[in-house]
Design an enzyme around this catalytic site. Sequence first.
Site, PDB file in Angstrom:
ATOM      1  N   TRP A  25      33.313  65.551   6.516  1.00  0.00           N
ATOM      2  CA  TRP A  25      33.987  66.668   7.164  1.00  0.00           C
ATOM      3  C   TRP A  25      32.931  67.670   7.604  1.00  0.00           C
ATOM      4  CZ3 TRP A  25      35.911  71.511   4.476  1.00  0.00           C
ATOM      5  CH2 TRP A  25      36.736  72.269   5.322  1.00  0.00           C
TER       6      TRP A  25
ATOM      7  N   ASP B  80      35.351  65.914  -3.729  1.00  0.00           N
ATOM      8  CA  ASP B  80      36.241  66.681  -2.859  1.00  0.00           C
ATOM      9  C   ASP B  80      37.550  65.897  -2.770  1.00  0.00           C
ATOM     10  OD1 ASP B  80      37.636  67.979  -0.841  1.00  0.00           O
ATOM     11  OD2 ASP B  80      35.862  68.349   0.379  1.00  0.00           O
TER      12      ASP B  80
ATOM     13  N   LYS C 236      46.943  69.490   2.292  1.00  0.00           N
ATOM     14  CA  LYS C 236      47.445  68.230   2.823  1.00  0.00           C
ATOM     15  C   LYS C 236      48.509  67.630   1.916  1.00  0.00           C
ATOM     16  CE  LYS C 236      44.043  68.388   5.893  1.00  0.00           C
ATOM     17  NZ  LYS C 236      43.181  69.452   5.324  1.00  0.00           N
TER      18      LYS C 236
END
Length: 370
Positions: free
Chosen positions: A168, A249, A285
Amino acid sequence: MAYRSRLAYLLSSPACRLSAVKSAAVTGNVVPSCRREFSWWSSVQPAPRDPILGVTTAYLADTHPSKINVGVGAYRNDEGKPVVLECVREAEKRIGGRELMEYLPMGGSARFCELAVGLAYGEDTQVLKDKRVASIQALSGTGAVRLFAEFMKRFQPEAEAYLPLPTWSNHHNVFRDANVNQHTYRYYLASTRGLDFEGLKEDLKSAPNRSVILLHACAHNPTGVDPTPEQWKELSKLFKEKEHFPLFDMAYQGFASGDTQRDNQAIRIFLEDGHQLACAQSFAKSMGLYGQRIGCISIVCADATEAATVKSQLEYIARPMYSSPPVHGSLLVTSILTDSDLKQLWFKEVKVIGISLCAVPSIYESSLII
């Protein structure tokens, strides 16, 4: 007498001041010395465009009727519309008008953190029973990673961070702004559209001992490629040999397989092998709470005393950043995870999303217009 500016000269006496004002009135001109000739920010240049948000900008400018926004990091239904989970709507009803709007402590909601860490690590894991985990509420996943990066720079300043290539894009910004030296390690192999496991291992073996390695716990962003359980076990052994510190993460728990417990298997493997590790969680999310900015940073410590000390330092870092985190998102997550019906509804909805996400790439590939 010497004057530092013409303005000082014009204002040196009432007569001069009156003369200057009259002259300006007659000519229609502003007194030259009154014009703004200096700005604190004249040297500021436009910031580079964010690569992800830039895709959304291009999407908005595109006039094709069948366009698809592949830049937005948010789940959409078949009509391309945002989705609010049923469990979230029900949680909103239950907490609406019943909670106060007081500040949370610097570390956020302790109950939320307890539930979040239990979800990520497994409620039955020994490190939780031993109270070895320091955790505080964070501003979603980005804030969680940033808190860890600041903590790392402050207490392990010589350590370097290694990020997967690709990752990311904001990961690089976070470690850069925390002044942490960062490098990349091989991850994705384009020729096979899979994991470059040999390249990954080679790079982590070559990294200096006691490096901090960023790992995506599941549903790697942006490739979607994850190691197998056997590969995670091999990586755990490698980390032991090199004394690397794993930073997981976890932004998509439940989306990779449709099962939240299956998606935390990497963390559980590392914990079973005795690693100290950190986990940056986001519920943006997994619960669709994008705008609530709700997340958690947790760090496994040697014992309960060390965990309490580490938590105090995480809070100390958060204090000048944002003082304390927002309350609403923590109430929503806590409501869902503490109510058996809402929790089961969330599991069901996550499974549907996970299955649909696994099917979408092949559908898109078969319908692409070349």
